[in-house]
Scaffold this motif. Sequence first.
Motif, short mmCIF file in Angstrom:
data_model
loop_
_atom_site.label_atom_id
_atom_site.label_comp_id
_atom_site.label_asym_id
_atom_site.label_seq_id
_atom_site.Cartn_x
_atom_site.Cartn_y
_atom_site.Cartn_z
N MET A 75 0.80 -1.12 0.03
CA MET A 75 0.16 0.06 0.09
C MET A 75 1.15 1.25 -0.03
SD MET A 75 -3.15 -0.99 -0.29
CE MET A 75 -2.40 -2.24 -1.32
N HIS A 76 1.88 1.18 0.62
CA HIS A 76 2.88 2.37 0.67
C HIS A 76 3.61 2.73 -0.62
CE1 HIS A 76 2.74 4.11 4.63
NE2 HIS A 76 2.81 2.76 5.22
N GLU A 77 3.82 1.46 -1.41
CA GLU A 77 4.52 1.71 -2.60
C GLU A 77 3.29 2.19 -3.47
OE1 GLU A 77 5.53 -2.28 -3.64
OE2 GLU A 77 7.40 -2.27 -2.58
N LEU A 78 2.12 1.93 -3.46
CA LEU A 78 1.11 2.28 -4.27
C LEU A 78 0.66 3.70 -4.09
CD1 LEU A 78 -0.65 0.48 -6.16
CD2 LEU A 78 -2.21 0.30 -4.46
N LEU A 79 0.73 4.16 -2.60
CA LEU A 79 0.65 5.52 -2.46
C LEU A 79 1.60 6.66 -2.89
CD1 LEU A 79 -1.32 7.33 -0.88
CD2 LEU A 79 0.09 6.90 1.45
N ALA A 80 2.63 6.01 -2.92
CA ALA A 80 4.19 6.74 -3.39
C ALA A 80 3.76 7.08 -4.91
CB ALA A 80 5.39 6.08 -3.25
N LYS A 83 -1.11 9.62 -5.32
CA LYS A 83 -1.01 10.48 -4.17
C LYS A 83 -2.62 10.98 -3.83
CE LYS A 83 3.65 11.81 -4.71
NZ LYS A 83 4.40 10.86 -3.66
N THR A 84 -3.41 11.08 -4.86
CA THR A 84 -4.52 11.47 -4.44
C THR A 84 -5.75 10.30 -4.32
OG1 THR A 84 -5.58 11.55 -6.71
CG2 THR A 84 -4.39 13.63 -5.69
N LEU A 85 -6.71 10.50 -3.54
CA LEU A 85 -7.58 9.45 -3.10
C LEU A 85 -8.40 8.66 -4.34
CD1 LEU A 85 -9.03 7.61 -1.00
CD2 LEU A 85 -10.81 9.15 -0.77
N PRO A 86 -8.93 9.42 -5.51
CA PRO A 86 -9.50 8.90 -6.59
C PRO A 86 -8.50 8.07 -7.66
CG PRO A 86 -10.08 11.14 -6.32
CD PRO A 86 -9.07 11.04 -5.44
N ASP A 87 -7.07 8.68 -7.63
CA ASP A 87 -6.11 8.04 -8.18
C ASP A 87 -5.80 6.55 -7.50
OD1 ASP A 87 -5.85 9.82 -10.27
OD2 ASP A 87 -4.06 10.79 -9.48
N PHE A 88 -5.61 6.68 -6.08
CA PHE A 88 -5.23 5.46 -5.27
C PHE A 88 -6.57 4.31 -5.29
CE2 PHE A 88 -5.17 3.27 -1.34
CZ PHE A 88 -3.76 2.89 -1.12
N ILE A 89 -7.62 4.77 -5.42
CA ILE A 89 -8.88 3.90 -5.45
C ILE A 89 -8.92 3.14 -6.84
CG2 ILE A 89 -11.20 3.79 -5.49
CD1 ILE A 89 -11.48 5.65 -3.52
N ASN A 90 -8.24 3.91 -8.07
CA ASN A 90 -8.31 3.27 -9.14
C ASN A 90 -7.26 2.30 -9.25
OD1 ASN A 90 -10.49 4.65 -10.49
ND2 ASN A 90 -9.31 6.44 -11.11
N LEU A 92 -6.12 0.65 -6.86
CA LEU A 92 -6.37 -0.59 -6.05
C LEU A 92 -7.16 -1.44 -6.85
CD1 LEU A 92 -7.53 0.71 -2.42
CD2 LEU A 92 -5.62 -1.04 -3.13
N ARG A 93 -8.02 -0.76 -7.69
CA ARG A 93 -9.10 -1.49 -8.56
C ARG A 93 -8.28 -2.33 -9.50
NH1 ARG A 93 -12.57 2.15 -9.12
NH2 ARG A 93 -14.04 1.42 -7.92
N ASN A 94 -7.21 -1.85 -10.15
CA ASN A 94 -6.49 -2.50 -11.14
C ASN A 94 -5.40 -3.48 -10.65
OD1 ASN A 94 -8.17 -1.23 -13.22
ND2 ASN A 94 -7.02 0.53 -13.04
N MET A 95 -5.15 -3.59 -9.23
CA MET A 95 -3.96 -4.15 -9.02
C MET A 95 -4.06 -5.57 -9.04
SD MET A 95 -2.60 -3.88 -4.98
CE MET A 95 -3.80 -4.86 -3.99
N ASP A 96 -2.86 -6.26 -9.47
CA ASP A 96 -2.67 -7.69 -9.58
C ASP A 96 -2.80 -8.49 -8.51
OD1 ASP A 96 -2.24 -9.86 -10.46
OD2 ASP A 96 -0.17 -9.75 -11.32
N ARG A 97 -4.13 -9.01 -8.34
CA ARG A 97 -4.19 -9.79 -6.94
C ARG A 97 -3.44 -11.37 -7.01
NH1 ARG A 97 -6.77 -6.02 -3.77
NH2 ARG A 97 -7.97 -4.76 -5.14
N SER A 98 -2.88 -11.73 -8.07
CA SER A 98 -2.33 -12.85 -8.03
C SER A 98 -0.82 -12.91 -7.32
CB SER A 98 -2.02 -13.30 -9.45
OG SER A 98 -1.21 -12.39 -10.17
N LYS A 99 -0.52 -11.64 -6.98
CA LYS A 99 0.69 -11.39 -6.35
C LYS A 99 0.58 -11.21 -4.80
CE LYS A 99 3.00 -9.11 -10.33
NZ LYS A 99 3.79 -7.93 -10.98
N GLN A 100 -0.61 -11.27 -4.57
CA GLN A 100 -0.65 -11.02 -3.16
C GLN A 100 -0.33 -12.50 -2.40
OE1 GLN A 100 -5.00 -9.80 -3.20
NE2 GLN A 100 -4.33 -8.11 -2.08
N PHE A 186 -16.58 -3.38 -2.11
CA PHE A 186 -15.78 -2.32 -1.10
C PHE A 186 -15.38 -1.33 -1.80
CE2 PHE A 186 -11.29 -1.68 0.52
CZ PHE A 186 -11.59 -0.91 1.52
N LEU A 187 -14.66 -1.40 -3.00
CA LEU A 187 -14.44 -0.01 -3.55
C LEU A 187 -15.30 0.88 -3.98
CD1 LEU A 187 -11.43 -1.72 -5.70
CD2 LEU A 187 -11.11 -0.29 -3.67
N ARG A 188 -16.42 0.32 -4.55
CA ARG A 188 -17.78 1.04 -4.87
C ARG A 188 -18.05 1.96 -3.70
NH1 ARG A 188 -21.66 -2.90 -7.80
NH2 ARG A 188 -22.94 -1.22 -7.35
#
Length: 202
Positions: A75-80, A83-90, A92-100, A186-188
């Motif tokens: 999340m800190h890497e994503l936030l870097a 930096k804005t909430l709309p960009d951060f939410i987008n 998150l929506r497009n994050m590759d979940r297979s790497k979790q 959740f993201l909605r």
Amino acid sequence: MSRVRTRPTRDDTREKLFEAAARVCEEQGIGGASIEDIAAAAGFTRGAFYSNFKSKDELVIAMMEEHVEQSIRRMHELLAEHKTLPDFINALRNMDRSKQDPLGRSPLLHMEMILFVARAEKRRPELAKRLRARRKLIADIVETTAKNSGKNGILNPAWVGAVVLALEDGFRLHRLIDPETPADSFLRAIADLQRAIGIPSS
């Protein structure tokens, strides 16, 4: 001439045990999963398990700790980068979940672990510590993105962090019960909260 290392490292062994434990515990439940089953699923002996963990409880706590650490780092890497909430939410929506990690990929396993830890009083401080770490992570994200969006001071980041975390776990549970629950619920909901507090969507 130096020998090529062929034996797995301790980190490799732990990772294989985590992945095996995730599969076995998802199928059998944590209470029903035996150390022998977990070790066998990882391709190891019982002795290899005990060379890394003293008990199944210790394995579960280690998996939770790894999950929280990975989540915070990701999340800190994503936030870097966003930096804005709309960009951060987008993002998150497009994050590759297979790497979790296994807990991040499996809502059922996530809820199973919460229940397993919460059922025993002696385990609860470990669960509470990880819960506070997740809550602080979200509070940090809220505070940073609100500031970058020019909305600094209109939110109580700690309280919003608690609300967001409850929403995340709630929708995760709802989707387990009812598969028709939209995967992006959740993201909605977060996007709706964003609009409700007056942060523009773009």
